[in-house]
Design a protein around this motif. Structure first.
Motif, PDB file in Angstrom:
ATOM      1  N   GLU A   3       1.214   7.136  -6.729  1.00 61.75           N
ATOM      2  CA  GLU A   3       0.085   7.942  -7.058  1.00 61.75           C
ATOM      3  C   GLU A   3       0.536   9.381  -6.878  1.00 61.75           C
ATOM      4  OE1 GLU A   3      -2.851   7.080  -8.018  1.00 61.75           O
ATOM      5  OE2 GLU A   3      -3.932   8.957  -8.101  1.00 61.75           O
ATOM      6  N   GLN A   4       1.343   9.766  -5.957  1.00 60.13           N
ATOM      7  CA  GLN A   4       1.900  11.044  -5.551  1.00 60.13           C
ATOM      8  C   GLN A   4       2.811  11.372  -6.558  1.00 60.13           C
ATOM      9  OE1 GLN A   4       0.760  13.153  -3.287  1.00 60.13           O
ATOM     10  NE2 GLN A   4      -0.428  11.309  -2.504  1.00 60.13           N
TER      11      GLN A   4
ATOM     12  N   LEU B  31       2.138   2.121  -3.431  1.00 66.15           N
ATOM     13  CA  LEU B  31       1.042   2.299  -4.440  1.00 66.15           C
ATOM     14  C   LEU B  31       0.557   3.776  -4.307  1.00 66.15           C
ATOM     15  CD1 LEU B  31      -1.147  -0.677  -4.010  1.00 66.15           C
ATOM     16  CD2 LEU B  31      -0.268   0.016  -6.046  1.00 66.15           C
ATOM     17  N   ARG B  32       0.577   4.306  -2.858  1.00 62.43           N
ATOM     18  CA  ARG B  32       0.356   5.603  -2.511  1.00 62.43           C
ATOM     19  C   ARG B  32       1.520   6.469  -3.129  1.00 62.43           C
ATOM     20  NH1 ARG B  32      -1.858   3.558   2.549  1.00 62.43           N
ATOM     21  NH2 ARG B  32       0.268   3.764   3.370  1.00 62.43           N
TER      22      ARG B  32
ATOM     23  N   VAL C  80      -0.876  -2.256 -12.820  1.00 64.55           N
ATOM     24  CA  VAL C  80       0.366  -1.750 -12.825  1.00 64.55           C
ATOM     25  C   VAL C  80       1.443  -2.939 -12.642  1.00 64.55           C
ATOM     26  CG1 VAL C  80      -0.409   0.461 -12.173  1.00 64.55           C
ATOM     27  CG2 VAL C  80       0.341  -1.161 -10.201  1.00 64.55           C
TER      28      VAL C  80
ATOM     29  N   MET D  62       9.629  12.911  -0.237  1.00 60.86           N
ATOM     30  CA  MET D  62       8.749  11.709  -0.020  1.00 60.86           C
ATOM     31  C   MET D  62       9.694  10.815   0.829  1.00 60.86           C
ATOM     32  SD  MET D  62       5.645   9.997  -1.824  1.00 60.86           S
ATOM     33  CE  MET D  62       6.528   9.749  -3.412  1.00 60.86           C
TER      34      MET D  62
ATOM     35  N   ALA E  16      -5.338   4.819  -5.874  1.00 58.56           N
ATOM     36  CA  ALA E  16      -3.967   4.952  -6.372  1.00 58.56           C
ATOM     37  C   ALA E  16      -3.758   4.160  -7.547  1.00 58.56           C
ATOM     38  CB  ALA E  16      -2.876   4.608  -5.035  1.00 58.56           C
ATOM     39  N   VAL E  17      -3.395   4.681  -8.595  1.00 57.68           N
ATOM     40  CA  VAL E  17      -3.309   3.925  -9.785  1.00 57.68           C
ATOM     41  C   VAL E  17      -4.305   3.338 -10.011  1.00 57.68           C
ATOM     42  CG1 VAL E  17      -0.596   3.698  -9.429  1.00 57.68           C
ATOM     43  CG2 VAL E  17      -2.184   1.898  -8.805  1.00 57.68           C
TER      44      VAL E  17
ATOM     45  N   TRP F 293      -7.122   1.297  -2.213  1.00 57.63           N
ATOM     46  CA  TRP F 293      -6.133   0.410  -1.275  1.00 57.63           C
ATOM     47  C   TRP F 293      -6.619   0.960   0.023  1.00 57.63           C
ATOM     48  CZ3 TRP F 293      -4.456  -3.158  -4.317  1.00 57.63           C
ATOM     49  CH2 TRP F 293      -4.249  -2.812  -5.472  1.00 57.63           C
TER      50      TRP F 293
ATOM     51  N   LYS G 122       3.833  22.013  -3.916  1.00 53.26           N
ATOM     52  CA  LYS G 122       2.550  22.371  -4.817  1.00 53.26           C
ATOM     53  C   LYS G 122       1.156  21.897  -3.987  1.00 53.26           C
ATOM     54  CE  LYS G 122       4.703  20.816  -9.053  1.00 53.26           C
ATOM     55  NZ  LYS G 122       4.845  19.669 -10.062  1.00 53.26           N
TER      56      LYS G 122
ATOM     57  N   GLU H  95       0.833  -0.947   0.065  1.00 51.41           N
ATOM     58  CA  GLU H  95      -0.014  -0.127   0.038  1.00 51.41           C
ATOM     59  C   GLU H  95       0.680   1.395  -0.100  1.00 51.41           C
ATOM     60  OE1 GLU H  95      -3.044   0.076   2.829  1.00 51.41           O
ATOM     61  OE2 GLU H  95      -3.988  -1.710   2.292  1.00 51.41           O
ATOM     62  N   CYS H  96       1.911   1.332   0.766  1.00 52.79           N
ATOM     63  CA  CYS H  96       2.796   2.496   0.831  1.00 52.79           C
ATOM     64  C   CYS H  96       3.429   2.776  -0.439  1.00 52.79           C
ATOM     65  CB  CYS H  96       3.653   2.335   1.920  1.00 52.79           C
ATOM     66  SG  CYS H  96       4.791   1.002   1.898  1.00 52.79           S
TER      67      CYS H  96
ATOM     68  N   HIS I 291       5.369   7.970   7.003  1.00 51.90           N
ATOM     69  CA  HIS I 291       5.277   7.973   5.815  1.00 51.90           C
ATOM     70  C   HIS I 291       4.880   9.259   5.363  1.00 51.90           C
ATOM     71  CE1 HIS I 291       4.524   3.523   5.223  1.00 51.90           C
ATOM     72  NE2 HIS I 291       5.405   3.711   5.883  1.00 51.90           N
ATOM     73  N   MET I 292       5.821  10.076   4.931  1.00 49.91           N
ATOM     74  CA  MET I 292       5.759  11.675   4.926  1.00 49.91           C
ATOM     75  C   MET I 292       5.856  12.162   3.470  1.00 49.91           C
ATOM     76  SD  MET I 292       7.315  13.308   8.174  1.00 49.91           S
ATOM     77  CE  MET I 292       8.556  13.817   7.127  1.00 49.91           C
ATOM     78  N   LEU I 293       4.980  12.996   3.070  1.00 52.80           N
ATOM     79  CA  LEU I 293       5.102  13.902   1.952  1.00 52.80           C
ATOM     80  C   LEU I 293       5.252  15.322   2.123  1.00 52.80           C
ATOM     81  CD1 LEU I 293       5.401  14.016  -1.310  1.00 52.80           C
ATOM     82  CD2 LEU I 293       2.832  14.164  -1.135  1.00 52.80           C
ATOM     83  N   TYR I 294       6.204  16.035   1.719  1.00 52.07           N
ATOM     84  CA  TYR I 294       6.149  17.446   1.779  1.00 52.07           C
ATOM     85  C   TYR I 294       6.142  17.850   0.180  1.00 52.07           C
ATOM     86  CZ  TYR I 294       7.161  22.156   1.971  1.00 52.07           C
ATOM     87  OH  TYR I 294       6.796  23.676   1.624  1.00 52.07           O
ATOM     88  N   SER I 295       5.234  18.839  -0.109  1.00 53.96           N
ATOM     89  CA  SER I 295       5.051  19.148  -1.436  1.00 53.96           C
ATOM     90  C   SER I 295       4.972  20.627  -1.585  1.00 53.96           C
ATOM     91  CB  SER I 295       4.267  18.598  -2.138  1.00 53.96           C
ATOM     92  OG  SER I 295       3.981  19.026  -3.442  1.00 53.96           O
TER      93      SER I 295
ATOM     94  N   LEU J  11       2.561  10.448 -10.045  1.00 56.16           N
ATOM     95  CA  LEU J  11       1.805  10.430 -10.873  1.00 56.16           C
ATOM     96  C   LEU J  11       1.091  11.944 -11.064  1.00 56.16           C
ATOM     97  CD1 LEU J  11      -0.380   7.199 -11.220  1.00 56.16           C
ATOM     98  CD2 LEU J  11       1.483   7.959 -12.802  1.00 56.16           C
ATOM     99  N   HIS J  12       0.938  12.573  -9.675  1.00 59.31           N
ATOM    100  CA  HIS J  12       0.485  13.808  -9.675  1.00 59.31           C
ATOM    101  C   HIS J  12       1.749  14.932  -9.810  1.00 59.31           C
ATOM    102  CE1 HIS J  12      -3.758  13.136  -8.984  1.00 59.31           C
ATOM    103  NE2 HIS J  12      -3.346  11.959  -8.177  1.00 59.31           N
ATOM    104  N   GLY J  13       2.847  14.351  -9.832  1.00 63.55           N
ATOM    105  CA  GLY J  13       3.992  15.365  -9.915  1.00 63.55           C
ATOM    106  C   GLY J  13       4.288  16.016  -8.638  1.00 63.55           C
ATOM    107  N   ARG J  14       3.973  15.572  -7.467  1.00 59.61           N
ATOM    108  CA  ARG J  14       4.087  16.384  -6.227  1.00 59.61           C
ATOM    109  C   ARG J  14       5.542  16.718  -5.892  1.00 59.61           C
ATOM    110  NH1 ARG J  14      -1.180  14.215  -4.633  1.00 59.61           N
ATOM    111  NH2 ARG J  14      -2.417  15.801  -5.837  1.00 59.61           N
ATOM    112  N   LEU J  15       6.415  15.951  -6.344  1.00 58.25           N
ATOM    113  CA  LEU J  15       7.943  16.190  -6.202  1.00 58.25           C
ATOM    114  C   LEU J  15       8.387  17.260  -6.917  1.00 58.25           C
ATOM    115  CD1 LEU J  15       9.190  12.789  -4.772  1.00 58.25           C
ATOM    116  CD2 LEU J  15       7.776  14.472  -3.589  1.00 58.25           C
TER     117      LEU J  15
ATOM    118  N   ASP K 239      -7.105   4.988   0.302  1.00 57.97           N
ATOM    119  CA  ASP K 239      -6.858   6.056  -0.914  1.00 57.97           C
ATOM    120  C   ASP K 239      -6.703   5.264  -2.153  1.00 57.97           C
ATOM    121  OD1 ASP K 239      -4.668   8.192   0.673  1.00 57.97           O
ATOM    122  OD2 ASP K 239      -4.407   6.267   1.624  1.00 57.97           O
TER     123      ASP K 239
END
Lengths: 360, 360, 360, 360
Positions: free
Chosen positions: A138-139, A134-135, A327, A260, D301-302, D306, D275, A131-132, D269-273, A141-145, D299
C-alpha cells in the motif's frame, strides 16, 4: 458446511491442501467441498477431517463434478499442469500453489492453456497476504519511497523444516520453493520494473551430505530494468532447534524519498517453555524457544487459522462470490518468479551473470 | 594532562583526529600531547581544545619531536603514507586510520616501510571495538558456530553524513570508506579463511547527480577460500532526516552448528524530541527522531566518550603502557580489506566476477 | 603490573571482587595490587590469578598498607561498613559495591564516617556505565524530553542466576539487589526530583518453595516529588534456560516534549549454538540460545572485559589519576536507592502505600 | 452487495461504525446493509460510501426493519444501551463496541436486558483479534507457561490521537477507552482467575491544561484471585509526531514453566518518507516517520482492510452464518473490564487500594 453458493475442489491432500480444505470448510459461502489425492486414503482422511461432501483418488473426476465451481490445485510442485489445465478447460477458476511449476516448459503449458481457454488462474504466493507486506505494498502504491534504488530480502529457517520439504520433493530447493516468495514480493513492490540480470553464489554442505542438491545458503543480486539492485538471500540450513518455526525474514526498500524496513524475523514475539512447543510443519519436532508468528502459512489459534495463507484463501473465496479484485499473483508474474529463481540457481552453478528473460 | 609516560602525537586535526586527541588528553598515562595539521590554525584550535603541549603545521616535525613516543595518523585517507613511514623510521608505534590507503600502491609503500623498519603499525577499524562485535569475535574464538557457511553484513546511513564525507574527500566512497569496516569484521571472524572472489552490483543516482562517482547502494557477494559466501551491502543514501546518526548495521553468521544475529540497527534505542537532536558528524543538521547509539565512532556523554572509537583508542594507549596484546587490525589485514573493497568497486564497474588477490 | 602510581586494594574476592581485581591489574596506572578476603584461600587464588603483589585474610590490614592509595570494597552486601569506614578513616578513596548496605542503620553508619572523615566514597551502580544509559543521561542533561511525566523500568532474569545470588546471601532479594539499579538510574535521570511515595505488589512461589523470602515478581509504582510516576518491576524467576545471561531490561521515559525508549532486552543480539553457551555467573549452567550482551556486569572478550562494570571500574581508576569528575553514585544517592527499595518491599508486605523518606 | 443471507444494521456512523459498515459491505454473506446515525447526513454519507441499502437518523427504526438480522452498535461509548436493548428485545444478535458502557449502571441495564431476552450479545474488543494475541491465547490454552505469576501490559500512543478521542467524548479517558483492551486481554489469558485488587497512580498535565480530566500517564498493579500480579500502563500523551499511528504496546506473561514476550511496539516495521505519511485516525495529521502496523484497528491496503478490527468483524459475520464459536468478549467479561478500569481511576483519584468487585 453452510449452504453457500461455492462448490470447491481441493486437489492434493498434503500440508497446504489440508489448510485450503479446512479453510474452505469454514468459509461462510462454501456449500460443497470435494477432496482428491492420488492416494485415496489421504483424500478420505482429509474429507473426514473437514466434513467434505465427496473425495476421490482421481483428481480429474473431482474437478469435473458439476457441483464444483472453483478449484485449489495443491499437488506437489512438479505436478500442477494436468489439474490446472483440466479446470481451466472446464471454465472453473483455479488457485494453484507456488511455484507455478518447477520448469519453464511446464509453466508455459499452463500459460498456453490459460490463453486457449480464457480462464481465470492465480498462483498462491501467500507472503503477499502477510499483513506487513500488504501494508508495504500500500505504501508503494502511494509512492512514499519515490524511485527505489535498492533493497534486500533474506529469509532463514531451520534445517528441520528444510529436510521435511526436501524429503517430500528433492527438487523443491530453498531457492525454487522459498526464495520465490521474496522474488514475487519484490517484483510486486517494483511493479512494471522487471528483473533483467542475476549474479549469485551459494555454499553447500549440510544438505549435500544428506544427499540433496540444495545449497545451504544462497545469495543473489538481481538488477531490475531501471537499474535498481535488490539483494536476495535464503538459508534453510539453520540448526534444527533454532527458534524459528518457519520463515524468519527481512525486507528492506531504499528509495530516493524514503526507506522502508520490514523486520519479519519475529524475534520480539518470543515464547520460552520448559514444556516444549511443537512445530506445525515438522512432526515429532519441538523446541523450547520459539519465535511466535514465524510459521510460514500462519497459525491455528482458538479454532481458526490466522495469517498469510488464511488471508489468501479467504480473499480468493470472497472474490469468487463478490467479484472484487484481489492481488493474488498472476500467472505471468508467477512465470517471472520461476524464471528468476531458475536464473539464480544457474548463476550459482555457472559462476556467471545470467540475463533475464532467459533464452529458451 | 596527567604526568604519565606516553608522549602522543596526533597527525591530522579533522574529525577523527579531534577524537583521538581528546581521548589521549584524558588518558591517565599520557604525559605529553602534540597536534599537527597541514592547516596550522586547525592544529592550534585542537591543541587549545585539548590542552595539548605543542602544535604545528608540519606533520613530520611533530612526529620527530623527542617527547613523542607514539603517533596517531588521522590525516585524510589518501595522505597516510608520509606520516606513517616517518614514524616507523623513527621507531615510534603508529595507529593509522582506516582504510590504510586508497590505492594498493600506497598501501604497499607503507607495508614496505614496515618491513624495512620492523616497526609497530596498526590500523583503526573501530567497529572491531564495538562491544557487540567483540562479543561476537569471542564466540567465534570458542567455535560456537562450527564451520561458517554464509553470512550477511549490511550498513545504512543517511545521505546527510555521506555528503559530509564526500565533500571532505570525493574518493572516500561508501564502499572504500565504510563497507571496509564490515569486510574487516568478517575477515576477522573468519580468520585464516581469506576472500577469493567477488561479484557485485550497484545503482547510482543521488550522489551522481550531485557530482560524485559514488553509488547510492552497493551489494557484493564475497566467496571465501573454504567456500563460505558472505553478502555485503552498503547504502549511505537514505533520506537526510532518517533517524540513524551514523551506521545502522546488521551482521549475521550462519554456521553448521550455530547461528549468530547481531542486529545493530539501533531501532530499539529511540529518542523522539520536539526540540530536535543534533547530529554529531554533520554541522547544522538535526532530527526529531534518532536511533541512540548509532553514531559510528561513539558518543560523548557525561563528559567522556563512549563507544567503539573510545574503546579502540584506549586499548591502543593501554597496550603502549602495558604491552598487553590487542586486536587492532594489522597492516596485512588492512591491505586485504582494501583489496577486497577495490575488487567490489571493480566488479560493479565491469559487471564481471573479480578474483582475489587482485593481479597487479 | 605496570609501574603506575595507583596502589589498589580489593576487599572481597567473590565474583565482583574478582572482576575489580582483574580490571585493576590491567589498568595502565595501577602499580600495586592487594587482595583480601576473610577466606585467605580465596584471596590467595585471586592474587595468583591477577598477579597481585600481596594478599591476606585480614581486610583491615590490607587497607592499612602504605602502598594502598584506594580501595574497592566488594564484600557481601551486608558487610560493607567495617572496610569502608576503615579506608575512609585512613583518607583512602573507596568504591563500594551496591547496595551501600542492606539496612538503613548500616548505611547511616557509613554516611556518618564519611562526614566525620571528609573522605571520598562512591557506590558501584554499574548500570549507569552501560553505554545506553550514559547516552540516555546525556539526553536528559540536554533536556530533550522536557518535563518527565512518567516512565517504566523493568528487568527480567532467569532463576538460574537468582538461585546463585540467594544461595550467596538470602537477604539479597531481587528488589534490594537488582531493582536498586533501576531506582538508581531513574533517580539519576530525574536528578533533583526525589521519590516521595511507593505502592507495590508481588507474587511468591518459586523462591518461597525453595525456602527463600524473595518474591518471584514485584511491581512498584513510585511517585516523584513533582508528580512523575515511574513504574518499576523485577522478576528473576524466569525459567532457568531462558536465553538471558543476566539482566534483560527496558527503560522508558515519557516527557512533555519527548519520549525515550531503551530496549535493553538484547533480543536482537542472539546466538544459537548446538554446542551450548556457558553462563558467566552460574557454574555448570549452559544454554543453547543466548541473548548476547545480557550479562549484567559485561563480558570478557578477546582478552579484555567490556561492558558496564569495565567502564565503571576504569572511570574510577582514571579519576583517581586525573581528578576528572565522574558520575559514580554518591553515598546520599545510594541511601535514597536503599530507602526506596526497602519501601517497595514494605509496601508489598503491608499492602499499603509507603511515604518517602521513611520514618525512622 | 452480494445476495447473501445476512441483513446487517450499523448503528452509529463514526469512525468505527464506518469501518464496520465498509467491512460488512465487502463480506460475501451480507445481502442487506442499513446505516443509522442520529445525524442523518452522516448516515447518508456512509450509506453512499458503502452502497448500503437504506439509511436513517432513527436508530431504533433501522434496528426494527425486518431485513435486519444482526446489529453493530457503534454509537459513542455512553450511548450504547438503547440500541443494544432494542436489538436484543427483537431477538437480533448484537456486537457492541467496547467499553460496553462508561458506567456500571449502564452496563447492568444492558446485562439485565440480555438476561430478560436470552439474546446474543458480544463486545468488540478487537485486540483479541490481533494475530499476535490470538497466538498468545492459543499458547495459554495449551498451558505452555504453567501457572502465571505476573505480567505486564503497557500501551503508548501520541497525543495527536488522544486529543481526537477526547474531543469526541471527554469521558473516554485513556484508562476507560484504551487500557480496557489490555485488561480484557489479560483477563482472557488468565481465564477463570479474576482481578481482585487494584493499586494505581497517574500524573496529569498535558490533557489537564487542555481542559480534560484525563491523566497523561497511568500505571496500575492488578492482583488476580490466585495472587498473580499484572502491571498495566497507558500513556496517550506522547508527542504528536511520535511515529506510532495508534497503539504501540507490549504484553508480557511470566509463568512458572515459561515466559511469553509480545513486543507489539512495531518499532521494527518502519517507514520514513520525505513525502509524509497520513494518520488514519487524525485528519490533517501526518508524520515523516511511522511504525507500520501500529494503527489500532488495522489498515486499508490494496483495497481491503487488514488487522484486528477486520478479523473481529469478519469472525462475527462468519459466526452468524456458520454458527461456529468465536472468542468475542462476552458481556460478563466486558463488565469486569469496565469495573477494573473504573477501579484503576478510583485508585488514582483516592490514592488507596481498591478491592474488586466494586461495592455498589
Amino acid at each position: 458446511m453452510s449452504n453457500g453458493k461455492l462448490g470447491i475442489a481441493v486437489i492434493g491432500a498434503g500440508r497446504i491442501g489440508t489448510l485450503r480444505a479446512r479453510l474452505a470448510a469454514k468459509h461462510p459461502s462454501v456449500g460443497f467441498l470435494a477432496i482428491s489425492d492420488l492416494d485415496p486414503a489421504r483424500a478420505r482422511a482429509l474429507a473426514e477431517q473437514t466434513g467434505a461432501d465427496v473425495y476421490s483418488g482421481d483428481n480429474l473426476e473431482i474437478i469435473a463434478r458439476p457441483e464444483i465451481t472453483a478449484v485449489f490445485v495443491s499437488t506437489p510442485e512438479g505436478e500442477h499442469a494436468a489439474a490446472v489445465c483440466k479446470a481451466l478447460e472446464l471454465g472453473k477458476p483455479v488457485l494453484v500453489e507456488k511455484p507455478i511449476a518447477l520448469s519453464l516448459s511446464d509453466a508455459d503449458e499452463i500459460l498456453a492453456a490459460l490463453k486457449a481457454t480464457g480462464g481465470e488462474l492465480r498462483v498462491g504466493y501467500s507472503r503477499r497476504y502477510k499483513e506487513c507486506f500488504l501494508r508495504a505494498k500500500e505504501q508503494m502504491l502511494h509512492g512514499r519511497l519515490g524511485k527505489v534504488v535498492g533493497g534486500l530480502a533474506r529469509v532463514y529457517n531451520s534445517r528441520a523444516q528444510a529436510f521435511a520439504i526436501l524429503k517430500r520433493d528433492p527438487h523443491a530447493t530453498p531457492v525454487l520453493d522459498v526464495l520465490t516468495y521474496y522474488v514475487d514480493l519484490m517484483c510486486w513492490f517494483l511493479d512494471g520494473n522487471p528483473p533483467v540480470e542475476v549474479v549469485a553464489r551459494g555454499q553447500s554442505g549440510i544438505f549435500k551430505q544428506a544427499g540433496y542438491a540444495a545449497d545451504d545458503v544462497t545469495w543473489a543480486i538481481v538488477t531490475f530494468a531501471d537499474g535498481a539492485v535488490i539483494n536476495f538471500g535464503v538459508s534453510y540450513a539453520l540448526p534444527a532447534k533454532y527458534p524459528t518455526l518457519g520463515q524468519s525474514d527481512r525486507v528492506e526498500l531504499l528509495g530516493i524519498e524514503g526507506t522502508m524496513i520490514i523486520d519479519d524475523d519475529h524475534m520480539d514475539h518470543m515464547l520460552y517453555s520448559d514444556k516444549g512447543i511443537p512445530h506445525a510443519y515438522v512432526p515429532d519436532h519441538q523446541v523450547n524457544m520459539a519465535f511466535l508468528g514465524s510459521n510460514t502459512a500462519g497459525d491455528w489459534a482458538v479454532g481458526d487459522f490466522w495469517g498469510p495463507l488464511g488471508n489468501e484463501t479467504r480473499a480468493w473465496l470472497d472474490h469468487l462470490v463478490t467479484g472484487n479484485p484481489t492481488v493474488h499473483t498472476t500467472p505471468v508474474q508467477a512465470r517471472i518468479n520461476l524464471e528468476t529463481t531458475i536464473a539464480i540457481e544457474r548463476a550459482v552453478a555457472t559462476g556467471k551473470p545470467v540475463r533475464l528473460p532467459l533464452e529458451t
